[in-house]
Design an enzyme around this catalytic site. Structure first.
Site, PDB file in Angstrom:
ATOM      1  N   ASP A   5       0.910  -1.167  -0.061  1.00  0.00           N
ATOM      2  CA  ASP A   5      -0.003  -0.006   0.046  1.00  0.00           C
ATOM      3  C   ASP A   5       0.818   1.324  -0.031  1.00  0.00           C
ATOM      4  O   ASP A   5       1.752   1.388   0.879  1.00  0.00           O
ATOM      5  CB  ASP A   5      -0.914  -0.067   1.213  1.00  0.00           C
ATOM      6  N   ILE A   6       0.708   2.176  -1.311  1.00  0.00           N
ATOM      7  CA  ILE A   6       1.770   3.241  -0.961  1.00  0.00           C
ATOM      8  C   ILE A   6       1.562   4.271   0.052  1.00  0.00           C
ATOM      9  O   ILE A   6       2.564   5.049   0.250  1.00  0.00           O
ATOM     10  CB  ILE A   6       1.430   3.844  -2.504  1.00  0.00           C
ATOM     11  N   GLY A  17      -9.338   4.330  -5.634  1.00  0.00           N
ATOM     12  CA  GLY A  17      -8.139   3.902  -5.722  1.00  0.00           C
ATOM     13  C   GLY A  17      -6.875   4.507  -4.791  1.00  0.00           C
ATOM     14  O   GLY A  17      -7.264   4.693  -3.674  1.00  0.00           O
ATOM     15  N   ASP A  73      -5.872   7.249  -5.127  1.00  0.00           N
ATOM     16  CA  ASP A  73      -6.212   8.808  -4.728  1.00  0.00           C
ATOM     17  C   ASP A  73      -7.031   8.873  -3.364  1.00  0.00           C
ATOM     18  O   ASP A  73      -6.810   9.506  -2.432  1.00  0.00           O
ATOM     19  CB  ASP A  73      -7.267   9.207  -5.943  1.00  0.00           C
ATOM     20  N   VAL A  96      -8.623   2.374 -12.496  1.00  0.00           N
ATOM     21  CA  VAL A  96      -9.716   2.948 -13.203  1.00  0.00           C
ATOM     22  C   VAL A  96      -9.509   3.280 -14.574  1.00  0.00           C
ATOM     23  O   VAL A  96     -10.572   3.413 -15.383  1.00  0.00           O
ATOM     24  CB  VAL A  96     -10.322   4.084 -12.114  1.00  0.00           C
ATOM     25  N   TYR A  97      -8.404   3.813 -14.752  1.00  0.00           N
ATOM     26  CA  TYR A  97      -8.150   4.450 -16.210  1.00  0.00           C
ATOM     27  C   TYR A  97      -7.758   3.409 -17.011  1.00  0.00           C
ATOM     28  O   TYR A  97      -7.439   3.636 -18.269  1.00  0.00           O
ATOM     29  CB  TYR A  97      -7.127   5.407 -15.955  1.00  0.00           C
TER      30      TYR A  97
HETATM   31  N1  APR Z   1      -1.166   1.481  -3.048  1.00  0.00           N
HETATM   32  C1  APR Z   1      -0.794   1.301  -3.991  1.00  0.00           C
HETATM   33  N2  APR Z   1      -1.507   0.945  -5.233  1.00  0.00           N
HETATM   34  C2  APR Z   1      -2.627   0.919  -5.323  1.00  0.00           C
HETATM   35  C3  APR Z   1      -3.348   1.481  -4.077  1.00  0.00           C
HETATM   36  C4  APR Z   1      -2.592   1.543  -2.853  1.00  0.00           C
HETATM   37  N3  APR Z   1      -3.315   1.985  -1.699  1.00  0.00           N
HETATM   38  N4  APR Z   1      -4.761   1.497  -4.194  1.00  0.00           N
HETATM   39  C5  APR Z   1      -4.912   1.223  -5.775  1.00  0.00           C
HETATM   40  N5  APR Z   1      -3.766   0.944  -6.214  1.00  0.00           N
HETATM   41  C6  APR Z   1      -3.252   0.529  -7.524  1.00  0.00           C
HETATM   42  C7  APR Z   1      -4.293   0.048  -8.544  1.00  0.00           C
HETATM   43  O1  APR Z   1      -4.694  -1.384  -8.364  1.00  0.00           O
HETATM   44  C8  APR Z   1      -3.725   0.157  -9.771  1.00  0.00           C
HETATM   45  O2  APR Z   1      -2.974  -0.723 -10.257  1.00  0.00           O
HETATM   46  O3  APR Z   1      -3.037   1.756  -8.332  1.00  0.00           O
HETATM   47  C9  APR Z   1      -3.006   1.624  -9.582  1.00  0.00           C
HETATM   48  C10 APR Z   1      -3.913   2.681 -10.280  1.00  0.00           C
HETATM   49  O4  APR Z   1      -5.203   2.611 -10.021  1.00  0.00           O
HETATM   50  P1  APR Z   1      -6.041   3.818  -9.571  1.00  0.00           P
HETATM   51  O5  APR Z   1      -5.937   4.388  -8.293  1.00  0.00           O
HETATM   52  O6  APR Z   1      -7.578   3.634 -10.059  1.00  0.00           O
HETATM   53  O7  APR Z   1      -5.674   5.137 -10.576  1.00  0.00           O
HETATM   54  P2  APR Z   1      -5.785   5.397 -12.038  1.00  0.00           P
HETATM   55  O8  APR Z   1      -5.947   4.127 -12.942  1.00  0.00           O
HETATM   56  O9  APR Z   1      -4.806   6.345 -12.381  1.00  0.00           O
HETATM   57  O10 APR Z   1      -7.205   6.327 -12.141  1.00  0.00           O
HETATM   58  C11 APR Z   1      -7.393   7.513 -11.521  1.00  0.00           C
HETATM   59  O11 APR Z   1      -9.056   6.874 -10.379  1.00  0.00           O
HETATM   60  O12 APR Z   1      -9.273   7.053  -8.043  1.00  0.00           O
HETATM   61  C12 APR Z   1      -9.516   7.823  -9.019  1.00  0.00           C
HETATM   62  O13 APR Z   1      -9.429  10.080  -8.458  1.00  0.00           O
HETATM   63  C13 APR Z   1      -8.693   8.773  -9.400  1.00  0.00           C
HETATM   64  O14 APR Z   1     -10.001   9.613 -11.116  1.00  0.00           O
HETATM   65  C14 APR Z   1      -8.694   9.101 -10.705  1.00  0.00           C
HETATM   66  C15 APR Z   1      -8.874   7.819 -11.128  1.00  0.00           C
END
Ligand code: APR
Length: 169
Positions: A10-11, A32, A34, A125-126
């Site tokens: 977890d980052i 996610g 964020d 999500v993206y």
């Molecule tokens: N720590 C590390 N990696 C994580 C965590 C965490 N706590 N939570 C999720 N991830 C991973 C996901 O599994 C994925 O591999 O981070 C990667 C990016 O996923 P997202 O968080 O969905 O980001 P993204 O695909 O860039 O989409 C961004 O999603 O959360 C919303 O507000 C954000 O609208 C924006 C969109």
């Protein structure tokens, strides 16, 4: 040459100078990474993001760009927010994803951050295919000149970890 590490986890727990957030243009939170960063870091981060929206980024943070705020209660000192491109079947947006890593490292240099943790930007999500997201992430970090000494990719699931492990080896 920056040292590249992979961690499964977890980052928000990364003991680094700066943690990169996979944000959206609003900078006002989401799911996610964020959601996790705002939840763990606390309201100070959102307050700082609101200040940015009220000043430099009135129309939001453009895709590919990066900006730093406090990290609030996180172990890190700063959060570097960057907005990844949404994957498209018809349009190659790789340059924007490259920009996320390049610009985040440039912001880290401005801060004097020596260790930086990245998530797999756009790979959630993206919907960016994880193998290609990993390739772009690792290649960009390796070719970008930066004062950052160590980059850690923090991967949240085994599939992402394997994709990055296949790329760095
Ligand atoms: N720590 C590390 N990696 C994580 C965590 C965490 N706590 N939570 C999720 N991830 C991973 C996901 O599994 C994925 O591999 O981070 C990667 C990016 O996923 P997202 O968080 O969905 O980001 P993204 O695909 O860039 O989409 C961004 O999603 O959360 C919303 O507000 C954000 O609208 C924006 C969109």
């Amino acid at each position: 040459m920056v040292k590249v590490e992979l961690v499964r986890g977890d980052i928000t727990e990364a003991p680094v100078d700066a943690v990169v957030n996979a944000a959206n243009s609003s900078l006002l939170g989401g799911g996610g990474v964020d959601g996790a960063i705002h939840r763990a870091g606390g309201p100070e981060i959102l307050d700082a993001c609101r200040d940015l929206r009220a000043s430099r980024y009135g129309r939001g943070l453009p895709t590919g760009q990066a900006v730093a705020t406090t990290a609030g209660r996180l172990p890190a000192r700063w959060v570097i927010h960057t907005v990844g491109p949404v994957w498209s079947r018809t349009e190659d947006r790789s340059d924007l994803l490259v920009s996320c890593y390049r610009n985040s490292l440039a912001v880290a240099d401005e801060l004097g951050a020596r260790t930086v943790a990245f998530p797999a930007i756009s790979a959630g999500v993206y919907r960016w295919p994880i193998e290609d997201a990993a390739r772009i992430a690792v290649e960009t970090v390796k070719v970008t000149s930066t004062e950052v000494a160590e980059v850690t990719f923090v991967l949240f699931d085994d599939r992402a970890y394997e994709a990055f492990a296949a790329t760095v080896s």
